[in-house]
Design a protein around this motif. Structure first.
Motif, PDB file in Angstrom:
ATOM      1  N   GLU A   1      -2.225  74.584  75.270  1.00  0.00           N
ATOM      2  CA  GLU A   1      -2.728  74.631  73.888  1.00  0.00           C
ATOM      3  C   GLU A   1      -4.234  74.944  73.870  1.00  0.00           C
ATOM      4  O   GLU A   1      -4.707  75.702  73.017  1.00  0.00           O
ATOM      5  CB  GLU A   1      -2.444  73.258  73.246  1.00  0.00           C
ATOM      6  CG  GLU A   1      -2.842  73.111  71.805  1.00  0.00           C
ATOM      7  CD  GLU A   1      -2.099  74.049  70.869  1.00  0.00           C
ATOM      8  OE1 GLU A   1      -0.869  74.113  70.949  1.00  0.00           O
ATOM      9  OE2 GLU A   1      -2.784  74.716  70.062  1.00  0.00           O
TER      10      GLU A   1
ATOM     11  N   ARG B   1      -5.506  78.622  73.622  1.00  0.00           N
ATOM     12  CA  ARG B   1      -5.121  79.410  72.449  1.00  0.00           C
ATOM     13  C   ARG B   1      -6.058  80.570  72.149  1.00  0.00           C
ATOM     14  O   ARG B   1      -5.629  81.634  71.744  1.00  0.00           O
ATOM     15  CB  ARG B   1      -5.019  78.458  71.241  1.00  0.00           C
ATOM     16  CG  ARG B   1      -4.454  79.076  69.992  1.00  0.00           C
ATOM     17  CD  ARG B   1      -4.097  78.015  68.968  1.00  0.00           C
ATOM     18  NE  ARG B   1      -2.913  77.244  69.350  1.00  0.00           N
ATOM     19  CZ  ARG B   1      -1.661  77.682  69.265  1.00  0.00           C
ATOM     20  NH1 ARG B   1      -1.427  78.884  68.826  1.00  0.00           N
ATOM     21  NH2 ARG B   1      -0.649  76.925  69.630  1.00  0.00           N
ATOM     22  N   GLN B   2      -7.361  80.354  72.344  1.00  0.00           N
ATOM     23  CA  GLN B   2      -8.334  81.424  72.030  1.00  0.00           C
ATOM     24  C   GLN B   2      -8.688  82.258  73.252  1.00  0.00           C
ATOM     25  O   GLN B   2      -9.565  83.120  73.190  1.00  0.00           O
ATOM     26  CB  GLN B   2      -9.648  80.803  71.501  1.00  0.00           C
ATOM     27  CG  GLN B   2      -9.506  79.843  70.344  1.00  0.00           C
ATOM     28  CD  GLN B   2      -8.969  80.537  69.106  1.00  0.00           C
ATOM     29  OE1 GLN B   2      -9.259  81.717  68.877  1.00  0.00           O
ATOM     30  NE2 GLN B   2      -8.142  79.851  68.337  1.00  0.00           N
TER      31      GLN B   2
ATOM     32  N   THR C   1       5.181  78.919  78.390  1.00  0.00           N
ATOM     33  CA  THR C   1       3.787  79.158  77.976  1.00  0.00           C
ATOM     34  C   THR C   1       3.761  80.002  76.704  1.00  0.00           C
ATOM     35  O   THR C   1       3.024  79.694  75.755  1.00  0.00           O
ATOM     36  CB  THR C   1       3.018  79.854  79.123  1.00  0.00           C
ATOM     37  OG1 THR C   1       3.051  78.986  80.257  1.00  0.00           O
ATOM     38  CG2 THR C   1       1.581  80.146  78.738  1.00  0.00           C
TER      39      THR C   1
ATOM     40  N   VAL D   1       1.527  79.389  73.212  1.00  0.00           N
ATOM     41  CA  VAL D   1       0.383  80.235  72.809  1.00  0.00           C
ATOM     42  C   VAL D   1       0.724  81.706  72.915  1.00  0.00           C
ATOM     43  O   VAL D   1       1.473  82.118  73.801  1.00  0.00           O
ATOM     44  CB  VAL D   1      -0.896  79.958  73.662  1.00  0.00           C
ATOM     45  CG1 VAL D   1      -1.501  78.610  73.326  1.00  0.00           C
ATOM     46  CG2 VAL D   1      -0.625  80.084  75.154  1.00  0.00           C
ATOM     47  N   ASP D   2       0.131  82.474  72.016  1.00  0.00           N
ATOM     48  CA  ASP D   2       0.350  83.917  72.009  1.00  0.00           C
ATOM     49  C   ASP D   2      -0.843  84.584  72.695  1.00  0.00           C
ATOM     50  O   ASP D   2      -1.730  85.116  72.051  1.00  0.00           O
ATOM     51  CB  ASP D   2       0.478  84.368  70.544  1.00  0.00           C
ATOM     52  CG  ASP D   2       0.793  85.844  70.445  1.00  0.00           C
ATOM     53  OD1 ASP D   2       1.193  86.432  71.465  1.00  0.00           O
ATOM     54  OD2 ASP D   2       0.617  86.403  69.346  1.00  0.00           O
ATOM     55  N   VAL D   3      -0.855  84.491  74.014  1.00  0.00           N
ATOM     56  CA  VAL D   3      -1.989  84.960  74.806  1.00  0.00           C
ATOM     57  C   VAL D   3      -1.398  85.726  76.001  1.00  0.00           C
ATOM     58  O   VAL D   3      -0.392  85.281  76.556  1.00  0.00           O
ATOM     59  CB  VAL D   3      -2.809  83.727  75.302  1.00  0.00           C
ATOM     60  CG1 VAL D   3      -3.846  84.115  76.328  1.00  0.00           C
ATOM     61  CG2 VAL D   3      -3.457  82.996  74.143  1.00  0.00           C
TER      62      VAL D   3
END
Ligand code: BGC
Length: 402
Positions: free
Chosen positions: A255, A258-259, A306, A310-312
């Motif tokens: 989490e 996220r960025q 994963t 998160v969309d990473v």
């Protein structure tokens, strides 16, 4: 008619292998783990000593990477060497690591650089370590000092396995006590990390990313130990217990990415969780030299997990097996890559696969578990590629599974 599922990987997919500084360089004398290893009466089976002597033989290592047909190499920069005394940065050590970066580039290898992989300068540990009052600023200062050599580097990992590291640190608050802590067979079964430790590590990661954002084109992230916590049964209670178990030990750290520009996924095995905690896997299960369940599906499951949080973009920064039987390594890796290809086909954004490890190296207390694609003679340091190196190189060259 049976239609075979295409198992190829996206264009530009990074193929390679990974190592860590303390496990391969040798004589990392300024680090806290060196101190622990060399304490009289240490319960560790072996000390790291000369390791693979990669501090001197890194060019040979890079030749192996390039010769296999890989396109990427993950290696570590050792904080204790860069900043041997607080605030004093060694220009010679910076130049050493810059040579490694240039050595990658001149061989057509994309460097993936790790800034912290379980070891700290002894002075940092002695002054309170990660929960000391200035820990985050001190780490950010180290990252700042590395900036001049990161020019042109695209992938930087701030802290390796922050979740596992937080669990270990919480268990060992002071360096001298490590010999008293029993490590469970699967690290994810350690007690949950203390909140203040996890918070400090997360803050350090975010501070490091901020510093690294000064380098154009650099992508930063961290590499998380994915334990594949799975409910032991379908019962709601087991599902709820698995979520509760996973949050402080893994999901919280995912989490926190996220960025980030990317997230590293590292997976080897799985752990089953029931309503009363970890469930012992049946005794008949096939196991690796680590005592871990032989579970090639780990990495496919881990990237899916994963991506569910998160969309990473994901890079598999570690996956492999400790085995004395190289045929088993190929069998494991083949299964792992199938699972990974299936996840990619289902839409998971995976940018690379870095096998752990290039070399048989120091496995935190012992040289017995052998994770390498390449064997290393413990006295002469002669490197002998195993068949798995060429096997994985072939996957890299074709960018697909057979
Ligand atoms: C670590 C490596 C370690 C490997 C196998 C990961 O936990 O990042 O340093 O050697 O797994 O245990």
């Amino acid at each position: 008619m049976l239609v075979e599922r295409q198992q190829h990987f996206p264009d530009g997919f990074l193929w390679g292998a990974a190592t860590a500084a303390h496990q391969t360089e040798g004589n990392n004398v300024g680090s806290d783990l060196w101190w622990v290893e060399n304490q009289p009466g240490s319960r560790l089976a072996e000390r790291s000593g000369d390791a693979c002597d990669s501090y001197h033989r890194w060019a040979e290592d890079l030749d192996l990477v390039a010769g296999a047909g890989f396109t990427a190499y993950r290696f570590g920069i050792e904080w204790a060497r860069i900043e041997p005394t607080p605030g004093h940065v060694s220009a010679a050590q910076l130049a050493h690591y810059r040579s490694m970066i240039d050595g990658c580039r001149s061989r057509g290898i994309t460097p993936v650089v790790t800034l912290h992989h379980f070891t700290n300068p002894m002075w940092f540990a002695a002054s309170g370590g990660w929960t000391g009052p200035d820990a985050v600023a001190t780490f950010a200062g180290y990252v700042e000092s590395v900036l001049p050599i990161l020019d042109g580097v695209e992938w930087v990992c701030t802290i390796n396995e922050p979740n596992l590291y937080s669990m270990m640190l919480s268990a060992l608050r002071r360096p001298g006590e490590s010999g008293d802590v029993e490590r469970p067979a699967v690290a994810g079964l350690l007690p949950a990390p203390a909140d203040d430790v996890s918070e400090a590590i997360i803050a350090a990661h975010h501070a490091a990313r901020k510093v690294l954002s000064a380098v154009p084109g650099l992508r930063s992230g961290w590499t998380i130990a994915n334990q594949n916590f799975q409910p032991a049964t379908d019962a709601d209670a087991d599902l709820a217990a698995t979520r509760a178990w996973s949050w402080p030990r893994e999901d919280r750290f995912i989490e926190a990415a996220r960025q980030d520009d990317f997230v590293g996924v590292q997976a080897y095995t799985r752990a089953l969780i029931g309503a009363d905690g970890p469930v012992d896997a049946a005794a008949h299960l096939r196991r690796t030299q680590m005592g871990w369940e032989f579970y090639p599906d780990a990495v496919g499951a881990a990237v899916r997990h994963t991506a569910s949080i998160v969309d990473v973009p994901i890079v598999v920064t570690e996956n492999g097996i400790a085995t004395a039987d190289d045929t088993e390594r190929i069998e494991y890796t083949s299964g792992a890559l199938s699972g990974l290809a299936a996840a990619i086909a289902d839409g998971v954004d995976v940018r690379g696969y870095l096998h752990w490890s290039l070399l048989d190296n120091y496995e935190w207390g012992s040289y017995r578990p052998t994770f390498g694609l390449v064997a290393v003679d413990r006295t002469t340091f002669v490197r002998t590629p195993k068949p798995s190196l060429a096997w994985l190189g072939e996957r890299a060259s074709t960018n697909r599974l057979p």
